[in-house]
Write a protein that holds these residues in place. Sequence first.
Motif, PDB file in Angstrom:
ATOM      1  N   LEU A 237      48.262  50.607  42.990  1.00  0.00           N
ATOM      2  CA  LEU A 237      47.733  49.286  43.333  1.00  0.00           C
ATOM      3  C   LEU A 237      47.900  49.000  44.821  1.00  0.00           C
ATOM      4  CD1 LEU A 237      46.561  46.547  42.485  1.00  0.00           C
ATOM      5  CD2 LEU A 237      48.876  45.807  41.932  1.00  0.00           C
ATOM      6  N   ASP A 238      49.032  49.371  45.395  1.00  0.00           N
ATOM      7  CA  ASP A 238      49.234  49.160  46.839  1.00  0.00           C
ATOM      8  C   ASP A 238      48.212  49.941  47.663  1.00  0.00           C
ATOM      9  OD1 ASP A 238      51.363  47.569  46.170  1.00  0.00           O
ATOM     10  OD2 ASP A 238      52.876  49.131  46.477  1.00  0.00           O
ATOM     11  N   ASN A 239      47.911  51.155  47.242  1.00  0.00           N
ATOM     12  CA  ASN A 239      46.900  51.930  47.955  1.00  0.00           C
ATOM     13  C   ASN A 239      45.524  51.295  47.851  1.00  0.00           C
ATOM     14  OD1 ASN A 239      48.783  53.886  48.727  1.00  0.00           O
ATOM     15  ND2 ASN A 239      48.469  55.075  46.866  1.00  0.00           N
ATOM     16  N   LEU A 240      45.183  50.814  46.674  1.00  0.00           N
ATOM     17  CA  LEU A 240      43.883  50.170  46.507  1.00  0.00           C
ATOM     18  C   LEU A 240      43.763  48.911  47.355  1.00  0.00           C
ATOM     19  CD1 LEU A 240      43.413  50.563  42.651  1.00  0.00           C
ATOM     20  CD2 LEU A 240      42.183  51.785  44.444  1.00  0.00           C
ATOM     21  N   GLN A 241      44.838  48.171  47.489  1.00  0.00           N
ATOM     22  CA  GLN A 241      44.800  46.963  48.317  1.00  0.00           C
ATOM     23  C   GLN A 241      44.847  47.277  49.804  1.00  0.00           C
ATOM     24  OE1 GLN A 241      48.106  44.689  46.813  1.00  0.00           O
ATOM     25  NE2 GLN A 241      46.921  43.862  45.101  1.00  0.00           N
ATOM     26  N   ALA A 242      45.321  48.494  50.186  1.00  0.00           N
ATOM     27  CA  ALA A 242      45.386  48.866  51.598  1.00  0.00           C
ATOM     28  C   ALA A 242      44.116  49.545  52.086  1.00  0.00           C
ATOM     29  CB  ALA A 242      46.586  49.796  51.840  1.00  0.00           C
ATOM     30  N   PHE A 243      43.266  50.014  51.194  1.00  0.00           N
ATOM     31  CA  PHE A 243      42.053  50.703  51.617  1.00  0.00           C
ATOM     32  C   PHE A 243      41.123  49.821  52.458  1.00  0.00           C
ATOM     33  CE2 PHE A 243      42.437  53.810  47.844  1.00  0.00           C
ATOM     34  CZ  PHE A 243      43.255  54.628  48.609  1.00  0.00           C
ATOM     35  N   ALA A 271      55.482  44.760  26.726  1.00  0.00           N
ATOM     36  CA  ALA A 271      56.000  44.104  27.929  1.00  0.00           C
ATOM     37  C   ALA A 271      56.653  45.096  28.865  1.00  0.00           C
ATOM     38  CB  ALA A 271      56.997  43.010  27.533  1.00  0.00           C
ATOM     39  N   GLU A 272      57.241  46.175  28.318  1.00  0.00           N
ATOM     40  CA  GLU A 272      57.853  47.193  29.173  1.00  0.00           C
ATOM     41  C   GLU A 272      56.819  47.899  30.034  1.00  0.00           C
ATOM     42  OE1 GLU A 272      58.516  46.668  26.065  1.00  0.00           O
ATOM     43  OE2 GLU A 272      60.629  46.008  26.174  1.00  0.00           O
ATOM     44  N   ASP A 273      55.612  48.050  29.521  1.00  0.00           N
ATOM     45  CA  ASP A 273      54.548  48.658  30.322  1.00  0.00           C
ATOM     46  C   ASP A 273      54.170  47.767  31.503  1.00  0.00           C
ATOM     47  OD1 ASP A 273      54.526  50.752  28.536  1.00  0.00           O
ATOM     48  OD2 ASP A 273      52.923  49.890  27.306  1.00  0.00           O
ATOM     49  N   VAL A 274      54.092  46.481  31.274  1.00  0.00           N
ATOM     50  CA  VAL A 274      53.718  45.552  32.345  1.00  0.00           C
ATOM     51  C   VAL A 274      54.851  45.415  33.359  1.00  0.00           C
ATOM     52  CG1 VAL A 274      52.843  43.220  32.834  1.00  0.00           C
ATOM     53  CG2 VAL A 274      52.262  44.345  30.696  1.00  0.00           C
ATOM     54  N   ASP A 275      56.090  45.682  32.947  1.00  0.00           N
ATOM     55  CA  ASP A 275      57.223  45.597  33.875  1.00  0.00           C
ATOM     56  C   ASP A 275      57.145  46.633  34.988  1.00  0.00           C
ATOM     57  OD1 ASP A 275      58.779  43.424  33.259  1.00  0.00           O
ATOM     58  OD2 ASP A 275      59.791  44.428  31.613  1.00  0.00           O
ATOM     59  N   GLN A 276      56.251  47.611  34.877  1.00  0.00           N
ATOM     60  CA  GLN A 276      56.090  48.579  35.955  1.00  0.00           C
ATOM     61  C   GLN A 276      55.472  47.942  37.206  1.00  0.00           C
ATOM     62  OE1 GLN A 276      54.162  52.230  34.648  1.00  0.00           O
ATOM     63  NE2 GLN A 276      54.754  51.808  32.541  1.00  0.00           N
ATOM     64  N   LEU A 277      54.823  46.802  37.057  1.00  0.00           N
ATOM     65  CA  LEU A 277      54.162  46.124  38.167  1.00  0.00           C
ATOM     66  C   LEU A 277      55.108  45.121  38.800  1.00  0.00           C
ATOM     67  CD1 LEU A 277      50.759  45.470  36.390  1.00  0.00           C
ATOM     68  CD2 LEU A 277      51.268  47.289  38.021  1.00  0.00           C
ATOM     69  N   VAL A 278      55.032  44.991  40.110  1.00  0.00           N
ATOM     70  CA  VAL A 278      55.878  44.029  40.817  1.00  0.00           C
ATOM     71  C   VAL A 278      55.438  42.601  40.498  1.00  0.00           C
ATOM     72  CG1 VAL A 278      56.588  43.225  43.100  1.00  0.00           C
ATOM     73  CG2 VAL A 278      56.397  45.676  42.640  1.00  0.00           C
ATOM     74  N   ASP A 279      54.141  42.339  40.535  1.00  0.00           N
ATOM     75  CA  ASP A 279      53.600  41.010  40.237  1.00  0.00           C
ATOM     76  C   ASP A 279      52.437  41.198  39.272  1.00  0.00           C
ATOM     77  OD1 ASP A 279      52.778  38.431  40.122  1.00  0.00           O
ATOM     78  OD2 ASP A 279      52.558  38.133  42.276  1.00  0.00           O
ATOM     79  N   PRO A 280      52.656  41.039  37.959  1.00  0.00           N
ATOM     80  CA  PRO A 280      51.565  41.271  36.997  1.00  0.00           C
ATOM     81  C   PRO A 280      50.377  40.345  37.211  1.00  0.00           C
ATOM     82  CG  PRO A 280      53.704  41.249  35.884  1.00  0.00           C
ATOM     83  CD  PRO A 280      53.936  40.774  37.278  1.00  0.00           C
ATOM     84  N   ASN A 282      49.361  39.077  40.102  1.00  0.00           N
ATOM     85  CA  ASN A 282      48.625  39.559  41.262  1.00  0.00           C
ATOM     86  C   ASN A 282      47.671  40.678  40.854  1.00  0.00           C
ATOM     87  OD1 ASN A 282      47.775  40.084  43.870  1.00  0.00           O
ATOM     88  ND2 ASN A 282      49.595  41.244  44.414  1.00  0.00           N
ATOM     89  N   THR A 283      48.136  41.551  39.965  1.00  0.00           N
ATOM     90  CA  THR A 283      47.257  42.586  39.423  1.00  0.00           C
ATOM     91  C   THR A 283      46.114  41.969  38.621  1.00  0.00           C
ATOM     92  OG1 THR A 283      49.205  44.008  39.281  1.00  0.00           O
ATOM     93  CG2 THR A 283      47.232  44.712  38.085  1.00  0.00           C
TER      94      THR A 283
END
Length: 528
Positions: A237-243, A271-280, A282-283
């Motif tokens: 996600l960070d890469n996609l937002q930095a492109f 919920a454990e899957d969504v916990d991989q994201l810093v800000d769900p 924002n995603t």
Amino acid sequence: RRLPWSSMLRQVTSQVQVGQASNLQWTGPSGLVNGAGAADVAKVPDMKSGELRKLAQAAAAEGASPELWDVLANRCQESAERLNYWDAVHILQAFTEANVPKRDLFLSLGEALSAKTSKMATKHVLDILAVYEAADLRPRALYVELLHGLVRLSRSMYAEEVALTLQALARYNLGNPTVIAQLMRTIQSEIKEFRFRYLCASAGALGALQACPAKFMKILDRRARFEVDTINVQELLDNLQAFPQLEFSWKSYEEMCMEEFLQRLAKFRTAEDVDQLVDPFNTLYFLQSNGHLESNYLRALCQWCLKGVHRPNVRSERRPTSQQLVALHDFCLEHGIEEEPALQDALAFFVESGGGLWHQRYAQPLAYHKKRRYIRSDDPLEGLELPELLPRPTAPTALAAPRPKQLEALPGLPVPQDTEILAPESDDSEVAIPRRRKESGPSPLLEDPEDTLVYRIRTRSRKGPRPRHQRDHLRKRDWETQEVPGPLWYYGGWKMRPKYQPGQSLGPRYPYARVPVGPRGAAWILRR
């Protein structure tokens, strides 16, 4: 009075415009002024490298008259050889920012900087290129030295510096074959240090320069595929937002990253899957803006919100806010899943708990400290109807038989009504009664109902019974079992001859069982 550079600059500019600069007195570059509180422009030619840089930056930020820029440019040309290269870069940036065309200044500083490129870092080289390209000047000697400096620095560059250098060369269309080949060699040797966004930026810059052979492109493709398969969802996600912030990029890599990101989001269920994201959330907004929002991610986000509303409302915990829950309900309504049980339960519990702030029915107990005074006042809950507290459990004695546990009713099964559990009879005298502390008396110095008390805590020793024997900490623990050392004179010094003590009898030869004295004593032993 010490004035900042901006205030001094305003006073200098105003005085120059009215022609009163000759009546002012300058006391130093730090801004100390006398009299009317202004600076003398005539003292600018006496400034040093750091002072000229500060004045130029203040003039670019606050604005200055053309007369001040002329004086500053003349001083910089005179002391071009004595300027520090980092100060010279900032001075050129100030002139470029203020849009003051000074071709002679740029050429004179370029000649001075061409002899100092060996001391520059990658950032300074890129800044000088940006300044001279903005001024539409390309001094040949300076550019040759700068490109040689990039070749020398390429072996020690980080991955981000290599990507920025390639972006700068592509921006200014400086496709020097030697520099490009050396940078490509650095990428190939340090390919493991390149993250996905640096690969994308480097490939885009090389493609814009038309200097990316097929063999080198296969190396970049293989590394890009490995990065996409191994990095986590948040970094994708960070890469996609930095492109979008990259000036040159590679479209095939961006599509590869987006495809992998969407495939991983489609597998989110708990919920454990969504916990991989810093800000769900924002995603969530990112997916909505790009048209990739699906109902599977909304259901997983509802599970995360249901788990989040049960977490404490503190800064160290991640939990949804009321605005986020309302926005989630609107998105679920658009996709026709507003009746999701996890979403309804999360909204209901969020409202019942007051956003995680439970109302305190009873006052919190006091935590008394040693030798500290407390103010006693009336009970604030006196006269209020509160539910009765559960009775305090008593500690069973060794003679009392344990009570059998009562099985709770299982969900979905009828509750037995005729089952009675008989508890064994126990003697009340055998039950341990909790000790009641002595109440503190009121203080005669205070008025009723206030009072102070000092809570003293009696602590017991944890180091054994008294009296505790003192031990010398400088001695070892087994000093009592060791032999007491003899007096100092018994050992002697380094100037004394060794003293032989009686040893064990091992035959006619030494060591003797007696002190070796006589004509063939110590002299015979020490003959060697």
